[in-house]
Scaffold this active site. Structure first.
Site, PDB file in Angstrom:
ATOM      1  N   GLY A  22       0.838  -1.185   0.000  1.00 22.69           N
ATOM      2  CA  GLY A  22       0.000   0.000   0.000  1.00 22.69           C
ATOM      3  C   GLY A  22       0.877   1.241   0.000  1.00 22.69           C
TER       4      GLY A  22
ATOM      5  N   CYS B 235       6.243  -0.132   7.229  1.00 26.67           N
ATOM      6  CA  CYS B 235       5.829   1.012   6.412  1.00 26.67           C
ATOM      7  C   CYS B 235       6.999   1.433   5.537  1.00 26.67           C
ATOM      8  CB  CYS B 235       5.419   2.162   7.332  1.00 26.67           C
ATOM      9  SG  CYS B 235       4.872   3.636   6.461  1.00 26.67           S
ATOM     10  N   LEU B 236       6.728   1.704   4.259  1.00 32.58           N
ATOM     11  CA  LEU B 236       7.794   2.115   3.339  1.00 32.58           C
ATOM     12  C   LEU B 236       8.474   3.407   3.797  1.00 32.58           C
ATOM     13  CD1 LEU B 236       6.099   1.415  -0.121  1.00 32.58           C
ATOM     14  CD2 LEU B 236       7.884   0.060   1.003  1.00 32.58           C
TER      15      LEU B 236
ATOM     16  N   HIS C   3      -4.236   1.212   7.834  1.00 33.75           N
ATOM     17  CA  HIS C   3      -2.878   1.776   7.880  1.00 33.75           C
ATOM     18  C   HIS C   3      -2.762   2.962   6.913  1.00 33.75           C
ATOM     19  CE1 HIS C   3       1.697   1.179   7.940  1.00 33.75           C
ATOM     20  NE2 HIS C   3       1.505   2.007   6.923  1.00 33.75           N
ATOM     21  N   GLU C   4      -3.276   2.776   5.691  1.00 35.55           N
ATOM     22  CA  GLU C   4      -3.134   3.827   4.671  1.00 35.55           C
ATOM     23  C   GLU C   4      -4.021   5.031   4.967  1.00 35.55           C
ATOM     24  OE1 GLU C   4      -0.632   3.519   2.875  1.00 35.55           O
ATOM     25  OE2 GLU C   4      -0.308   1.374   3.074  1.00 35.55           O
TER      26      GLU C   4
ATOM     27  N   GLN D  33       3.170   9.890   1.367  1.00 36.80           N
ATOM     28  CA  GLN D  33       4.455   9.177   1.292  1.00 36.80           C
ATOM     29  C   GLN D  33       5.248   9.510   0.042  1.00 36.80           C
ATOM     30  OE1 GLN D  33       2.482   5.176   2.217  1.00 36.80           O
ATOM     31  NE2 GLN D  33       4.472   4.969   3.188  1.00 36.80           N
TER      32      GLN D  33
HETATM   33 CO    CO Z   1       2.771   3.211   5.794  1.00 45.62          CO
END
Ligand code: CO
Length: 152
Positions: free
Chosen positions: A45, A88-89, A130-131, A50
């Site tokens: 995601g 998380c990225l 989360h997103e 981000q």
């Molecule tokens: Co994230």
């Protein structure tokens, strides 16, 4: 590939604004770029903050299906919650247990601007929560239990 915004960066802590025109050329260009960036980063995601845009747009890759979710609203959530591992990225190498609703129903606009409603369970419900948190400046490390550093 778009440049990923890494924690700590104030963009990740800023509440994102609604997308007013889904069919705007900038939005239409951004959607495939976000999907590509998510896949190239091996993410499941990716939310617009981000990649440096504080707008309410996110993409999810789940079971070979891409979901483009714009201006999401959680309209129903299960009373039951579950713990599971998240990362998380924007927070490389960190993982930990986060408690989320087991299922959520959301209303949103797809990439064509059409209103959709889906009920999600399990991993998809977790990714969605989360997103959506990203759109409100919330990170999983705010909710995590037992944060661990994983070295590659
Ligand atoms: Co994230």
């Amino acid at each position: 590939m778009l440049k990923l915004i890494i924690h700590p960066n104030p963009i990740l802590r800023t509440k994102s604004q609604k997308v007013t025109d889904v069919l705007d050329s900038k939005i239409q260009k951004l959607i495939p770029e976000m999907l590509e960036t998510m896949k190239d980063s091996n993410g499941v995601g990716l939310a617009a903050p981000q990649i440096g845009q504080n707008i309410r747009l996110l993409v999810i890759g789940h079971k070979d299906k891409d979901l483009v979710i714009i201006n999401p609203k959680i309209i129903k959530k299960s009373l039951l919650k579950d713990w599971d591992e998240e990362g998380c990225l924007s927070i490389p190498h960190k993982y930990g247990q986060v408690k989320r609703h087991k299922s959520v129903t959301i209303k949103y606009l797809n990439e064509g601007g059409q209103e959709q409603t889906i009920k999600a369970n399990g991993l998809l419900a977790r990714i969605i929560q989360h997103e959506i948190d990203h759109l409100d400046g919330i990170l999983f490390i705010d909710k995590v239990k037992d944060l661990a550093d994983i070295e590659y």
